[in-house]
Design a protein around this motif. Structure first.
Motif, short mmCIF file in Angstrom:
data_model
loop_
_atom_site.label_atom_id
_atom_site.label_comp_id
_atom_site.label_asym_id
_atom_site.label_seq_id
_atom_site.Cartn_x
_atom_site.Cartn_y
_atom_site.Cartn_z
N LEU A 103 1.05 -1.02 0.09
CA LEU A 103 -0.32 -0.23 0.11
C LEU A 103 1.18 1.31 -0.07
N ILE A 104 0.27 1.81 -0.94
CA ILE A 104 1.68 3.18 -0.76
C ILE A 104 0.62 4.36 -0.69
N GLN A 105 0.89 5.74 -0.15
CA GLN A 105 0.63 6.36 0.05
C GLN A 105 1.57 7.43 -0.71
N VAL A 106 1.44 8.38 -1.23
CA VAL A 106 2.35 9.81 -1.73
C VAL A 106 2.00 10.69 -1.16
N PRO A 107 1.92 11.91 0.26
CA PRO A 107 1.90 12.86 -0.05
C PRO A 107 3.24 14.03 -0.26
N ALA A 108 3.22 14.95 -0.59
CA ALA A 108 3.40 16.15 -1.24
C ALA A 108 5.44 15.67 -1.50
N PHE A 109 5.44 15.57 0.03
CA PHE A 109 7.49 15.19 0.36
C PHE A 109 7.83 13.78 0.33
N THR A 167 12.76 -5.29 8.87
CA THR A 167 12.80 -6.52 9.19
C THR A 167 11.01 -6.19 9.20
N THR A 168 10.52 -7.84 8.29
CA THR A 168 8.79 -8.05 8.88
C THR A 168 8.95 -8.13 10.69
N ASN A 169 7.43 -8.37 11.17
CA ASN A 169 7.56 -8.65 12.34
C ASN A 169 6.77 -9.86 11.98
N LEU A 170 6.19 -10.69 13.24
CA LEU A 170 6.02 -11.70 14.29
C LEU A 170 4.66 -12.13 12.67
N ASP A 171 3.85 -10.81 12.23
CA ASP A 171 2.37 -11.48 11.12
C ASP A 171 3.28 -11.05 9.92
N GLY A 172 4.60 -11.21 9.66
CA GLY A 172 5.44 -11.19 7.94
C GLY A 172 5.35 -9.50 7.61
N LYS A 173 4.32 -9.04 8.41
CA LYS A 173 4.20 -7.38 7.90
C LYS A 173 5.56 -6.22 7.86
N PHE A 174 5.57 -5.51 7.13
CA PHE A 174 6.86 -4.78 6.92
C PHE A 174 6.05 -3.01 7.04
N LYS A 175 7.11 -1.48 6.92
CA LYS A 175 6.19 -0.24 6.81
C LYS A 175 7.94 0.14 6.74
N LEU A 176 7.78 1.13 5.18
CA LEU A 176 9.34 2.23 5.30
C LEU A 176 8.54 3.26 5.12
N GLU A 177 8.63 4.27 5.99
CA GLU A 177 8.20 5.82 5.89
C GLU A 177 9.65 6.78 5.00
N ASN A 178 8.52 7.60 4.58
CA ASN A 178 9.45 8.90 4.21
C ASN A 178 10.34 8.73 3.32
N LEU A 179 9.85 7.78 2.22
CA LEU A 179 10.76 7.36 1.30
C LEU A 179 10.53 9.17 -0.29
N THR A 180 12.10 8.98 -0.54
CA THR A 180 11.36 9.86 -1.73
C THR A 180 10.46 9.40 -2.58
N PRO A 181 9.56 10.03 -2.96
CA PRO A 181 8.78 9.60 -3.99
C PRO A 181 9.04 9.26 -5.35
N GLY A 182 8.20 8.63 -5.74
CA GLY A 182 8.15 7.60 -6.92
C GLY A 182 8.89 6.71 -6.72
N ASN A 183 9.63 5.46 -7.72
CA ASN A 183 9.56 3.81 -8.04
C ASN A 183 10.25 3.61 -7.33
N VAL A 184 10.04 2.20 -6.24
CA VAL A 184 11.21 2.29 -4.95
C VAL A 184 11.30 0.41 -5.99
#
Length: 91
Positions: A14-20, A51-68
């Motif tokens: 799930l990708i959220q793309v705020p202004a910056f 790293t992923t948590n006990l449910d296999g989930k992860f979250k990366l925040e404050n990334l530069t907008p665009g393809n990753v």
């Protein structure tokens, strides 16, 4: 004989793309669709990762907008890469 299993990832992002900045969150599963606890998820070419948590989930925040490009690794599995494209919102 080295018997590494190919990592079959079902990466639900799930990708959220705020202004910056953007946030990418997802789920890493093995070939039997079980969560992979402690899998490394890293943005290629950077030091940003988690790293992923006990449910296999992860979250990366404050990334530069665009393809990753995400690099995923786990002991005993072949490393995988996945290109994540931001979702465009239709008005």
């Amino acid at each position: 004989m080295n018997t590494l299993l190919k990592l079959s990832l079902f990466l639900l992002c799930l990708i959220q793309v705020p202004a910056f900045a953007q946030t990418i969150s997802g789920l890493v599963l093995d070939e039997t669709k079980q969560p992979m606890i402690g899998a490394a998820v890293r943005v290629k070419g950077t030091t940003v990762g988690t790293t992923t948590n006990l449910d296999g989930k992860f979250k990366l925040e404050n990334l530069t907008p665009g393809n990753v490009i995400l690099e995923l690794s786990f002991v005993g599995y072949i490393n995988q890469t996945k290109t994540i494209k931001p979702k465009t919102h239709k008005h």
